[in-house]
Motif scaffolding. Sequence first.
Motif, mmCIF file in Angstrom:
data_model
loop_
_atom_site.group_PDB
_atom_site.id
_atom_site.type_symbol
_atom_site.label_atom_id
_atom_site.label_comp_id
_atom_site.label_asym_id
_atom_site.label_seq_id
_atom_site.Cartn_x
_atom_site.Cartn_y
_atom_site.Cartn_z
ATOM 1 N N VAL A 193 0.804 -1.358 -0.049
ATOM 2 C CA VAL A 193 -0.109 0.384 -0.242
ATOM 3 C C VAL A 193 0.529 1.227 -0.014
ATOM 4 O O VAL A 193 1.496 1.591 1.513
ATOM 5 N N SER A 194 0.525 2.133 -0.609
ATOM 6 C CA SER A 194 1.235 3.260 -1.176
ATOM 7 C C SER A 194 0.748 4.645 0.184
ATOM 8 O O SER A 194 -0.084 5.050 -0.190
ATOM 9 N N LEU A 195 1.477 4.667 0.708
ATOM 10 C CA LEU A 195 1.379 5.941 2.172
ATOM 11 C C LEU A 195 2.285 6.672 1.296
ATOM 12 O O LEU A 195 3.465 6.398 2.035
ATOM 13 N N ASP A 196 1.844 7.814 1.278
ATOM 14 C CA ASP A 196 3.342 8.416 0.445
ATOM 15 C C ASP A 196 3.944 9.319 1.999
ATOM 16 O O ASP A 196 5.332 9.734 1.330
ATOM 17 N N HIS A 197 3.180 9.375 3.344
ATOM 18 C CA HIS A 197 4.576 10.006 3.953
ATOM 19 C C HIS A 197 3.391 9.559 5.627
ATOM 20 O O HIS A 197 2.832 8.989 5.562
ATOM 21 N N TYR A 198 4.205 9.557 6.557
ATOM 22 C CA TYR A 198 4.023 8.989 7.991
ATOM 23 C C TYR A 198 3.034 10.083 8.409
ATOM 24 O O TYR A 198 2.193 9.324 9.881
ATOM 25 N N SER A 199 2.679 11.498 8.066
ATOM 26 C CA SER A 199 1.569 12.124 8.504
ATOM 27 C C SER A 199 1.032 12.614 7.112
ATOM 28 O O SER A 199 0.637 12.549 6.293
ATOM 29 N N GLN A 200 -0.246 12.788 7.512
ATOM 30 C CA GLN A 200 -2.031 12.731 7.653
ATOM 31 C C GLN A 200 -1.774 13.819 6.363
ATOM 32 O O GLN A 200 -2.226 14.051 5.645
ATOM 33 N N ALA A 201 -0.745 14.662 6.928
ATOM 34 C CA ALA A 201 -0.800 16.302 5.949
ATOM 35 C C ALA A 201 -0.317 15.756 4.978
ATOM 36 O O ALA A 201 -0.704 16.764 3.704
ATOM 37 N N VAL A 202 0.942 15.283 4.812
ATOM 38 C CA VAL A 202 2.000 14.835 3.678
ATOM 39 C C VAL A 202 1.438 14.624 2.878
ATOM 40 O O VAL A 202 1.372 14.441 1.622
ATOM 41 N N HIS A 203 0.824 13.145 3.120
ATOM 42 C CA HIS A 203 -0.373 12.532 2.223
ATOM 43 C C HIS A 203 -1.238 12.980 1.410
ATOM 44 O O HIS A 203 -0.987 12.778 0.188
ATOM 45 N N GLU A 204 -1.321 13.448 2.557
ATOM 46 C CA GLU A 204 -3.412 14.553 1.601
ATOM 47 C C GLU A 204 -2.765 15.593 0.507
ATOM 48 O O GLU A 204 -3.497 15.864 -0.144
ATOM 49 N N ALA A 205 -1.603 16.186 1.092
ATOM 50 C CA ALA A 205 -1.116 16.841 -0.395
ATOM 51 C C ALA A 205 -0.964 16.567 -1.293
ATOM 52 O O ALA A 205 -1.805 17.460 -1.934
ATOM 53 N N GLU A 206 -1.003 15.297 -0.663
ATOM 54 C CA GLU A 206 -0.228 14.716 -2.766
ATOM 55 C C GLU A 206 -1.181 13.860 -3.291
ATOM 56 O O GLU A 206 -1.463 13.646 -4.432
ATOM 57 N N ARG A 207 -2.425 13.640 -2.101
ATOM 58 C CA ARG A 207 -3.427 12.798 -2.560
ATOM 59 C C ARG A 207 -4.724 13.512 -2.603
ATOM 60 O O ARG A 207 -5.876 12.318 -3.734
ATOM 61 N N GLY A 208 -4.803 14.512 -2.755
ATOM 62 C CA GLY A 208 -5.510 14.968 -1.768
ATOM 63 C C GLY A 208 -7.206 14.465 -0.396
ATOM 64 O O GLY A 208 -6.559 14.268 0.826
ATOM 65 N N PRO A 209 -7.609 15.557 -0.209
ATOM 66 C CA PRO A 209 -8.933 15.248 1.480
ATOM 67 C C PRO A 209 -9.094 14.220 0.806
ATOM 68 O O PRO A 209 -9.712 13.656 0.468
ATOM 69 N N ASP A 210 -8.799 14.124 2.393
ATOM 70 C CA ASP A 210 -10.202 12.351 2.744
ATOM 71 C C ASP A 210 -9.626 11.458 2.355
ATOM 72 O O ASP A 210 -10.491 10.544 2.040
ATOM 73 N N THR A 211 -8.323 11.343 1.739
ATOM 74 C CA THR A 211 -7.709 9.933 1.573
ATOM 75 C C THR A 211 -6.756 8.979 2.706
ATOM 76 O O THR A 211 -6.907 8.373 2.606
ATOM 77 N N TRP A 212 -6.547 9.896 3.306
ATOM 78 C CA TRP A 212 -6.186 9.382 4.121
ATOM 79 C C TRP A 212 -7.040 8.273 5.232
ATOM 80 O O TRP A 212 -6.482 6.943 5.510
ATOM 81 N N ASP A 213 -7.262 8.393 5.685
ATOM 82 C CA ASP A 213 -9.030 7.589 6.687
ATOM 83 C C ASP A 213 -8.356 6.478 5.803
ATOM 84 O O ASP A 213 -8.327 5.447 6.570
ATOM 85 N N LYS A 214 -9.091 6.272 5.328
ATOM 86 C CA LYS A 214 -9.824 5.746 3.887
ATOM 87 C C LYS A 214 -8.656 4.420 4.007
ATOM 88 O O LYS A 214 -8.355 3.155 3.370
ATOM 89 N N ALA A 215 -7.110 4.887 3.185
ATOM 90 C CA ALA A 215 -6.620 4.542 3.025
ATOM 91 C C ALA A 215 -5.453 3.908 4.132
ATOM 92 O O ALA A 215 -5.159 1.830 4.294
ATOM 93 N N ILE A 216 -5.627 5.224 5.555
ATOM 94 C CA ILE A 216 -5.253 3.712 6.942
ATOM 95 C C ILE A 216 -6.375 2.534 6.944
ATOM 96 O O ILE A 216 -5.449 1.207 7.938
ATOM 97 N N ALA A 217 -7.341 2.656 6.807
ATOM 98 C CA ALA A 217 -8.509 1.560 7.430
ATOM 99 C C ALA A 217 -8.347 0.613 6.549
ATOM 100 O O ALA A 217 -8.292 -0.646 7.326
ATOM 101 N N GLY A 218 -7.986 0.930 5.201
ATOM 102 C CA GLY A 218 -7.299 -0.055 3.913
ATOM 103 C C GLY A 218 -6.573 -1.756 4.398
ATOM 104 O O GLY A 218 -6.287 -2.706 5.035
ATOM 105 N N CYS A 219 -5.138 -0.781 5.047
ATOM 106 C CA CYS A 219 -4.422 -1.256 5.497
ATOM 107 C C CYS A 219 -4.245 -1.842 6.504
ATOM 108 O O CYS A 219 -3.977 -3.097 7.012
#
Length: 316
Positions: free
Chosen positions: A148-174
């Motif tokens: 699974v691709s997580l752009d960073h260990y922080s939500q802010a950096v991950h969502e800056a790349e992937r867009g808002p509301d993407t962090w929680d869904k990715a973490i839930a999948g993990c």
Amino acid sequence: MNDLSPFSVVGVARLDPAKFRDPCVTARGEPRARVALTRLETLWINTGTLCNLACRTCYIESSPRNDALVYISLAEAEAFLDQAQEVGTREIGFTGGEPFMNPDMIPMIDAALGRGFEVLVLTNAMRPMRRFDEALLRLRGDRLTVRVSLDHYSQAVHEAERGPDTWDKAIAGCRWLSDNGFRLAIAGRQLPGESLDDARAGYAELFAREGLQVDAGDPAALVLFPEMDAAADVPEITEACWGILGKSPASIMCATSRMVVKRKGEEHPVVAACTLIPYDPQFTLGETLVEASRPVLLNHPHCARFCVLGGASCSA
């Protein structure tokens, strides 16, 4: 971002226009480096460039609308799986786009596992994957790894790349993958100025907090890619560079891997030299794995930036 890896290209290229023009000779007239295929360790199958996300700096420009690489079918994939068996390939990697957008994704995983391959699937672990929870549970085992691709260990950096509301869904999948006993791996980015130790420590804290069974100290379980700056000029790699850099051509990704792609408007899939350069026709090596076993001339900035100088590889 394409889920091949969190590798992204930032900036606007300002390369010397004389570079990377002749496939055999550099701008200075020196023999260009080439990489021979030592063995086909990993065969990547690009399932198509369509993705549920449109990430900020995706090098392959995957998005909900980009079908430049169309869906490969089960029958087309099986033809290459059979060829891979014949040449002794160990691993099949599925990448995209988002692989689980392809309607034949589950049958293709099943076909690869049924032929005895180790299988690596790269995903963002969001809704496209979760549609197949029950089918994936039937396929889990020691030979299937989901990265699974997580752009960073922080939500802010991950969502800056992937867009808002993407962090929680990715973490839930993990978390679903981990809780259900899948071999889970994470692909992340090491940001500029961030040490490798700090990056691994940050991911380790995330894994512990979320209860994810991933060893942050294992480079195969947590694959970290440097962020590449496309605005920075890069040298052309010559045959003399191997000795100067103390590197072997056998350590470069295209010495052990190839990727199958099906380009829009083309009748058949073809084999490309590299997961990072799926569109460039000079890196199309043939329609079969035997045809694609010829050496690769490193006539692209990514060859220097990502592989030779960056030391990165998309396979674990």
